[in-house]
Enzyme design. Structure first.
Site, PDB file in Angstrom:
ATOM      1  CG  ASP A   1      -2.345   0.600   0.953  1.00  0.00           C
ATOM      2  OD1 ASP A   1      -2.268   1.584   0.841  1.00  0.00           O
ATOM      3  OD2 ASP A   1      -3.434  -0.192   0.809  1.00  0.00           O
TER       4      ASP A   1
ATOM      5  CG  HIS B   1      -5.008   3.778   0.412  1.00  0.00           C
ATOM      6  ND1 HIS B   1      -4.882   2.736   0.725  1.00  0.00           N
ATOM      7  CD2 HIS B   1      -6.086   3.875  -0.587  1.00  0.00           C
ATOM      8  CE1 HIS B   1      -5.738   1.788  -0.651  1.00  0.00           C
ATOM      9  NE2 HIS B   1      -6.352   2.672  -0.954  1.00  0.00           N
TER      10      HIS B   1
ATOM     11  CB  SER C   1      -9.059   0.348  -1.391  1.00  0.00           C
ATOM     12  OG  SER C   1      -8.050   0.454  -2.100  1.00  0.00           O
TER      13      SER C   1
END
Lengths: 610, 93
Positions: A30, A86, A397
């Protein structure tokens, strides 16, 4: 997250195997991680498992984050610290510690926790802002597998799937599977028409995004008292501000250049991320968006509305001398329709292997609150000056790490299970979803249904598959023996002689999919075998067919499986025949094996979707 | 590019890693094999050392390198090469 785990039936006091949960290592591919988030505290955690071979490069690890590396085109000395947010969000959704009293300016407040709070995290930073490259991905897979992770979480995807041996994720996850490591991945955010489901290899879990019963709603109240719209507004209520339309009809920054809308609510017909209205000095904005189920975070007070609602507002503006509106702060409301699949979630059919149903299942991916980095504003807009430790974002996600955590939860109870067994446990125990509330193709939209971690812990029977099974499927898909011998390292011929080649439908997959030609009769056979992982002694499962309808006939033979011991494997065949008269339609059914206590559900979809 | 001289990153996938190497600093056998393979198709003025972005050597066998289209085609036909494909950009979802 503050709601999703409860919604999925995995409460804080769920049954856990804490000693083995602490042995599970999840590799996060990620944007890195923010190490100082309370979600990644290592209070009370012991040292990493002894088998761990990972490293912490340019990063201070602890007993929660036990590995961290960064990849960008082979450069050395990069930091795995998360500058985008994220990666911290997904990592905390998987394995964040319990943190009390968090929220985003009071919105979605509660106790945040990951699905497996005792599990360890290994961070592989491969995305830089919004950019992730194949070569960095494959380097991270190469390291993660060798480091000794148990699961890989991959909230990354492309617009369209590509053939397996041209796809770094398919290659990486294949080698992960060979070493007993399951990869859980996003199904993609291309919606119904913007592309097709990605991460479709049968050895990976592909996860669609769905809603929880907590819907975040902000209201726009017009001067005439009418209430319109729903979205996230974490600013204080904006009271009775004048409504204005952009002079050039667009709210893009270049269209608004040189214009001032100070104190006004700017009505944006063609979408915006808020940058234009913010620069133009607007006090708030109303934006037309085709994803009304998602509460985006904007850099100014904002309400997202549909085109029809915009038409309604225009009618009010056109017939009123001084039109005004108020944007209220966001409140959480109860959504009795949940779970529904997100408007953005990519759907099947699987363009690479049409005989393999993808996505596999759905998990919460709308309005998820989880850890964030202080290095990026919560709206993602660098003109915004609001930073927070927890943020609300949406996407497949966000769905993916829920499935990763559920896989880790299952693994903590069954450390020896293969990736396919874990996948099977998650898929066959998923809660069926309602095709009426999720239009667009039934299982092609939501797979087997909504993730149910507690049931996945004890699935009764599992569909196992190993490297040889996948190789046979790849032979059926046209890959040759020379390629497959190199991939597996085996000396023996990988593919049987041409006449004996099987079909993708022969792979022992927990779901069954068939693409039929419109108006043509078909008969397809799905040979399957299930392994008893439930009762240790004698147990008898009987099959029933659910919901086949008048267009197809589904038969199972035999319909009774009598197991005498654990890990015994018994075979059966599902035969589906019939005809679908026109294109772009589908028929769903399911084979459900039950021993009277457990339900092992294998969805079937026959469709004519091109 | 149309003249085939422009280089871009390709992944040369070679399958299973027969000789997993944990060597973080040294030049492992797998890396040496990748350099040898690439040097076979490069002309005299270029070296694999300048072209290879990554050597995958711990679990996966292969490498990423800056190649021209002609070099990609040559590598595709080499023994032991499963596929050669261009680096793609993926997005967070």
């Amino acid at each position: 997250t503050t709601r999703s785990w409860d919604f999925l039936g995995l409460p804080r006091n769920a049954r856990r195997s804490l000693p083995t949960e602490g042995e599970v290592i999840v590799g996060m591919l990620d944007t890195g991680v923010w190490p100082d988030s309370p979600s990644f505290s290592d209070d009370g955690l012991g040292p990493p498992p002894g088998r761990w071979k990972g490293a912490c490069h340019n990063f201070t690890c602890n007993n929660k984050i036990i590995g961290a590396r960064a990849y960008r085109q082979g450069r050395a000395g990069l930091s795995p610290v998360d500058t985008a947010g994220h990666g911290s969000h997904t990592a905390s959704t998987v394995a964040g510690r319990v943190v009390e009293g968090v929220g985003l300016a009071g919105v979605a407040a509660g106790s945040a926790r990951g699905g497996v709070p005792a599990a360890r995290l290994a961070i592989y930073k491969i995305c830089w802002d919004d950019f992730c490259a194949s070569e960095d991905m494959l380097a991270a897979f190469d390291d993660a597998i060798a480091d000794g992770v148990d699961l890989i979480s991959f909230s990354i995807g492309g617009k369209l799937p590509v053939p397996y041996f041209e796809d770094a994720a398919a290659i990486g996850s294949f080698h992960a599977m060979r070493r007993g490591v399951l990869t859980s991945a996003s199904a993609g955010n291309s919606a119904l028409t913007g592309g097709r489901v990605c991460n479709v290899a049968p050895w990976m879990l592909s996860v669609a995004a769905s809603s929880t019963d907590r819907r975040l709603v902000a209201k726009l109240v017009l001067g005439n008292g009418k209430t319109i719209g729903a979205s996230v507004n974490i600013f204080p209520k904006l009271e009775k501000a004048p409504l204005a339309l952009p002079v050039n009809g667009s709210c893009q920054p270049e269209s608004l250049a040189g214009q001032l809308y100070s104190g006004k609510i700017l009505l944006c017909p063609g979408g915006s991320n808020g940058t234009g209205p913010l620069r133009a000095g607007a006090a708030g904005t109303v934006i037309v968006n085709d994803e009304p189920d998602i509460a985006f975070v904007f850099p100014l007070p904002e309400v997202t509305i549909t085109q029809d609602q915009f038409t309604e507002i225009l009618a009010y503006v056109n017939r009123t001398r001084n039109p005004v509106g108020s944007i209220h702060s966001t409140k959480a409301t109860f959504d009795s329709e949940a779970p529904t699949v997100a408007s953005f979630s990519s759907t099947g059919p699987n363009l690479i292997s049409p005989g393999i149903l993808k996505p596999d299942l759905a998990a919460p991916g709308i309005d998820i609150l989880a850890a964030w980095t202080p290095l990026t504003p919560v709206s993602g807009n660098h003109k915004d000056n609001r930073f927070a430790a927890y943020n609300i974002i949406s996407g497949t996600s966000m769905a993916c790490p829920h499935a990763t955590a559920a896989a880790a939860y299952v693994k903590s109870f069954h450390p020896g299970w293969s990736p396919a067994m874990i996948m099977s446990a998650l898929i066959t125990t998923a809660t069926p979803m309602d095709p009426g509330r999720n239009p667009g193709g039934g299982e092609l939209v939501y797979g087997a249904g909504q993730l149910n971690p507690a049931r996945a812990r004890d699935p009764g029977l599992v569909y196992d598959a190993r490297e040889d099974d996948y190789v046979r499927m790849l032979c059926a898909e046209g890959y040759n023996s020379t390629q497959l011998r190199a991939v597996t390292g085996a000396n023996a011929a990988a593919c049987p002689a041409g006449g004996e080649r099987s079909a993708a439908a022969d792979l022992n997959y927990p779901t069954m999919a068939h693409h039929a030609a419109p108006g043509k009769n078909f008969t397809v056979r799905f040979p399957r075998a299930v392994t008893n992982v439930g009762a240790p002694g004698r147990s008898v499962y009987t099959a029933r067919i659910v919901g086949s309808g008048p267009l197809i006939t589904v038969a199972v033979a035999p319909r009774r499986l009598a197991f005498s011991r654990l890990l015994q494997k018994l075979s059966f065949t599902v035969t589906v025949s019939g005809a679908l008269p026109v294109g772009n339609e589908f028929v769903s059914a399911a084979v459900v094996w039950s021993d009277g206590v457990r339900q092992v559900r294998s969805p079937i979809i026959v469709h004519t979707v091109d | 590019s149309s003249d085939g001289d422009e280089k871009q990153v390709y992944i040369v996938y070679m399958g299973h890693q027969h000789e997993p190497s944990e060597s973080a600093d040294g030049f492992s056998a797998a890396e040496a094999a990748h350099h040898k393979l690439l040097n076979q198709i490069l002309d005299d003025s270029s070296s694999a050392l300048d072209r290879i972005v990554y050597s995958y050597r711990r679990s996966i066998n292969g490498f990423a390198a800056r190649l021209t289209e002609q070099e990609r085609q040559k590598l595709s036909t080499m023994e032991g090469v499963v596929s050669v494909f261009p680096s793609r950009t993926y997005q967070l979802q």
